[in-house]
Design an enzyme around this catalytic site. Sequence first.
Site, PDB file in Angstrom:
ATOM      1  N   GLU A  77       2.715  -9.514  11.600  1.00  0.00           N
ATOM      2  CA  GLU A  77       2.408  -9.104  10.223  1.00  0.00           C
ATOM      3  C   GLU A  77       3.698  -8.738   9.476  1.00  0.00           C
ATOM      4  OE1 GLU A  77      -0.253  -5.809  10.247  1.00  0.00           O
ATOM      5  OE2 GLU A  77      -0.764  -5.981   8.108  1.00  0.00           O
TER       6      GLU A  77
ATOM      7  N   ASP B  96       0.777  -1.241   0.000  1.00  0.00           N
ATOM      8  CA  ASP B  96       0.000   0.000   0.000  1.00  0.00           C
ATOM      9  C   ASP B  96       0.811   1.296   0.000  1.00  0.00           C
ATOM     10  OD1 ASP B  96      -1.608  -2.150   0.522  1.00  0.00           O
ATOM     11  OD2 ASP B  96      -2.561  -1.332   2.293  1.00  0.00           O
TER      12      ASP B  96
HETATM   13  C1  2M8 Z   1      -2.944  -4.553   3.685  1.00  0.00           C
HETATM   14  O1  2M8 Z   1      -3.882  -3.842   2.903  1.00  0.00           O
HETATM   15  C2  2M8 Z   1      -5.198  -3.519   3.370  1.00  0.00           C
HETATM   16  C3  2M8 Z   1      -5.975  -2.956   2.178  1.00  0.00           C
HETATM   17  O2  2M8 Z   1      -6.089  -3.953   1.209  1.00  0.00           O
HETATM   18  C4  2M8 Z   1      -5.233  -2.525   4.493  1.00  0.00           C
HETATM   19  O3  2M8 Z   1      -4.225  -1.839   4.731  1.00  0.00           O
HETATM   20  O4  2M8 Z   1      -6.280  -2.415   5.141  1.00  0.00           O
HETATM   21  C5  2M8 Z   1      -1.770  -4.950   2.778  1.00  0.00           C
HETATM   22  O5  2M8 Z   1      -0.681  -5.390   3.547  1.00  0.00           O
HETATM   23  C6  2M8 Z   1      -2.205  -6.045   1.797  1.00  0.00           C
HETATM   24  O6  2M8 Z   1      -1.103  -6.529   1.061  1.00  0.00           O
HETATM   25  C7  2M8 Z   1      -2.883  -7.201   2.520  1.00  0.00           C
HETATM   26  O7  2M8 Z   1      -3.405  -8.099   1.567  1.00  0.00           O
HETATM   27  C8  2M8 Z   1      -3.995  -6.724   3.460  1.00  0.00           C
HETATM   28  C9  2M8 Z   1      -4.555  -7.846   4.334  1.00  0.00           C
HETATM   29  O8  2M8 Z   1      -3.524  -8.568   4.949  1.00  0.00           O
HETATM   30  O9  2M8 Z   1      -3.527  -5.695   4.322  1.00  0.00           O
END
Ligand code: 2M8
Length: 440
Positions: free
Chosen positions: A404, A176
């Site tokens: 994470e 992101d």
């Molecule tokens: C993160 O992205 C989401 C939006 O899609 C967020 O920040 O809320 C990123 O690390 C993405 O790569 C990942 O798939 C997601 C869920 O783990 O979180």
Amino acid sequence: MTALDDVHARLAADAREVLRANWVGRYTVPSRRLYPHQWSWDSAFIALGVRHLDPARAEQELESLLSAQWADGRIPHIVFDPAIAPEAYFPGPAFWRSADIVGSPDVATTGLVQPPIHAWAAWETFRADPDRSRARAFLVRMYPKLVAWHAYLTRCRDAGGRGLVSLVHPWESGMDNSPAWDEVLRRVQPLPVTELSRHDLTGAGAAQERPTDVDYGRYIRLAADYRDQGYRDLPGRGAFTVEDPLTNALLAVSELALAGIATEAGAEAGPHRMRAQQLARALVEVLFDPQARTFFPRDLHTGALVRVYSVAGLAPLVVPGLPVAGDLVKTALGERFGLGTVHLVPSADLTAPTFEASRYWRGPAWYNTAWLLWRGLLEHGELDTAEALRRSMLVTAGRSGFREYVDPLTGRGAGATQFSWSAALVLDLLTDPHPRAWQR
Ligand code: 2M8
């Protein structure tokens, strides 16, 4: 059993426990608190680990995601669980309004996509137990859906006209707030903070580890614009339109996987192999910078490469036969990524002024990108470097748990705890330390 076997057995048991706790009956949430729905590429990474525990559950993970596929072939980046309170995640179903779109599924989803690693995950899931999988006709059912998914990307996302897929939002890259997007995002007017209901900032230290409000203001503005044009792609370009090396590399590998899947499904493998080759060629021609010895994204507004190093630029190492693999290995081992001297591999350039060791995709090391690099190193015969990276992932997870992401310099865990893909991929490293290469 040696002491190390013991440590690994405990790590595997802990990983299994995370995956058990995050399973909600049809799919696995990335994290109960931070991401309480189904995410597209998370589910693929999760299936890569879960296939060792329960191949039927790994199949269900992927099938549940693909049951939310749109009629145009896109696999949405989030599938919202109707059982979860709408305010549990921002932006939720009321923002995306997918039900207004003809051809959207019955369940609420976003209209964005994520990197196409699904066919690769489906193929590996099948290979975990081919006889049982054949009896369920898993690949026969998956094949047309995966073909439609790749066709959507090829048909609707080649905004640059060079045979590569382009992204319309930083969330589509999976990385992101990567520093690679800073310059491109500057042309997006952020929404004011009063219009953001950020739930991701609760919890100690969260604000220092997450994207800033200005980033979020831009993400929501871009997503609202895309939504307001009915999630239509070509022709025309939104403010953020980029070709990303990681996305295109995963598509190339997934096309190779689709060749195997096609054979199982009684279809022709040849066109998929050809498409994989075309993608690999276009990647090198369009996104590789020989002086910098890495791949960079391309901004389709200027037509120029965005010369900001990130782990996404090393991801094409997963592509078999990549002619510039040696260059990527040198870059990975150099001072910008410090492979072998840091924990896992940093998401962004250690030497850049933008580097932040604990802020999301601006430096921290992630298990999924490290896993991709590990597979790429094995693919290109860099066995010792690959094994050192595998060990670094195991040691770091053993010390900090399935966080994470981690600070690549200290190994300190950050972000969500009990994070699903961290657990799944560590389980894969423990169970399948010598995966079969494509050629074998
Ligand atoms: C993160 O992205 C989401 C939006 O899609 C967020 O920040 O809320 C990123 O690390 C993405 O790569 C990942 O798939 C997601 C869920 O783990 O979180």
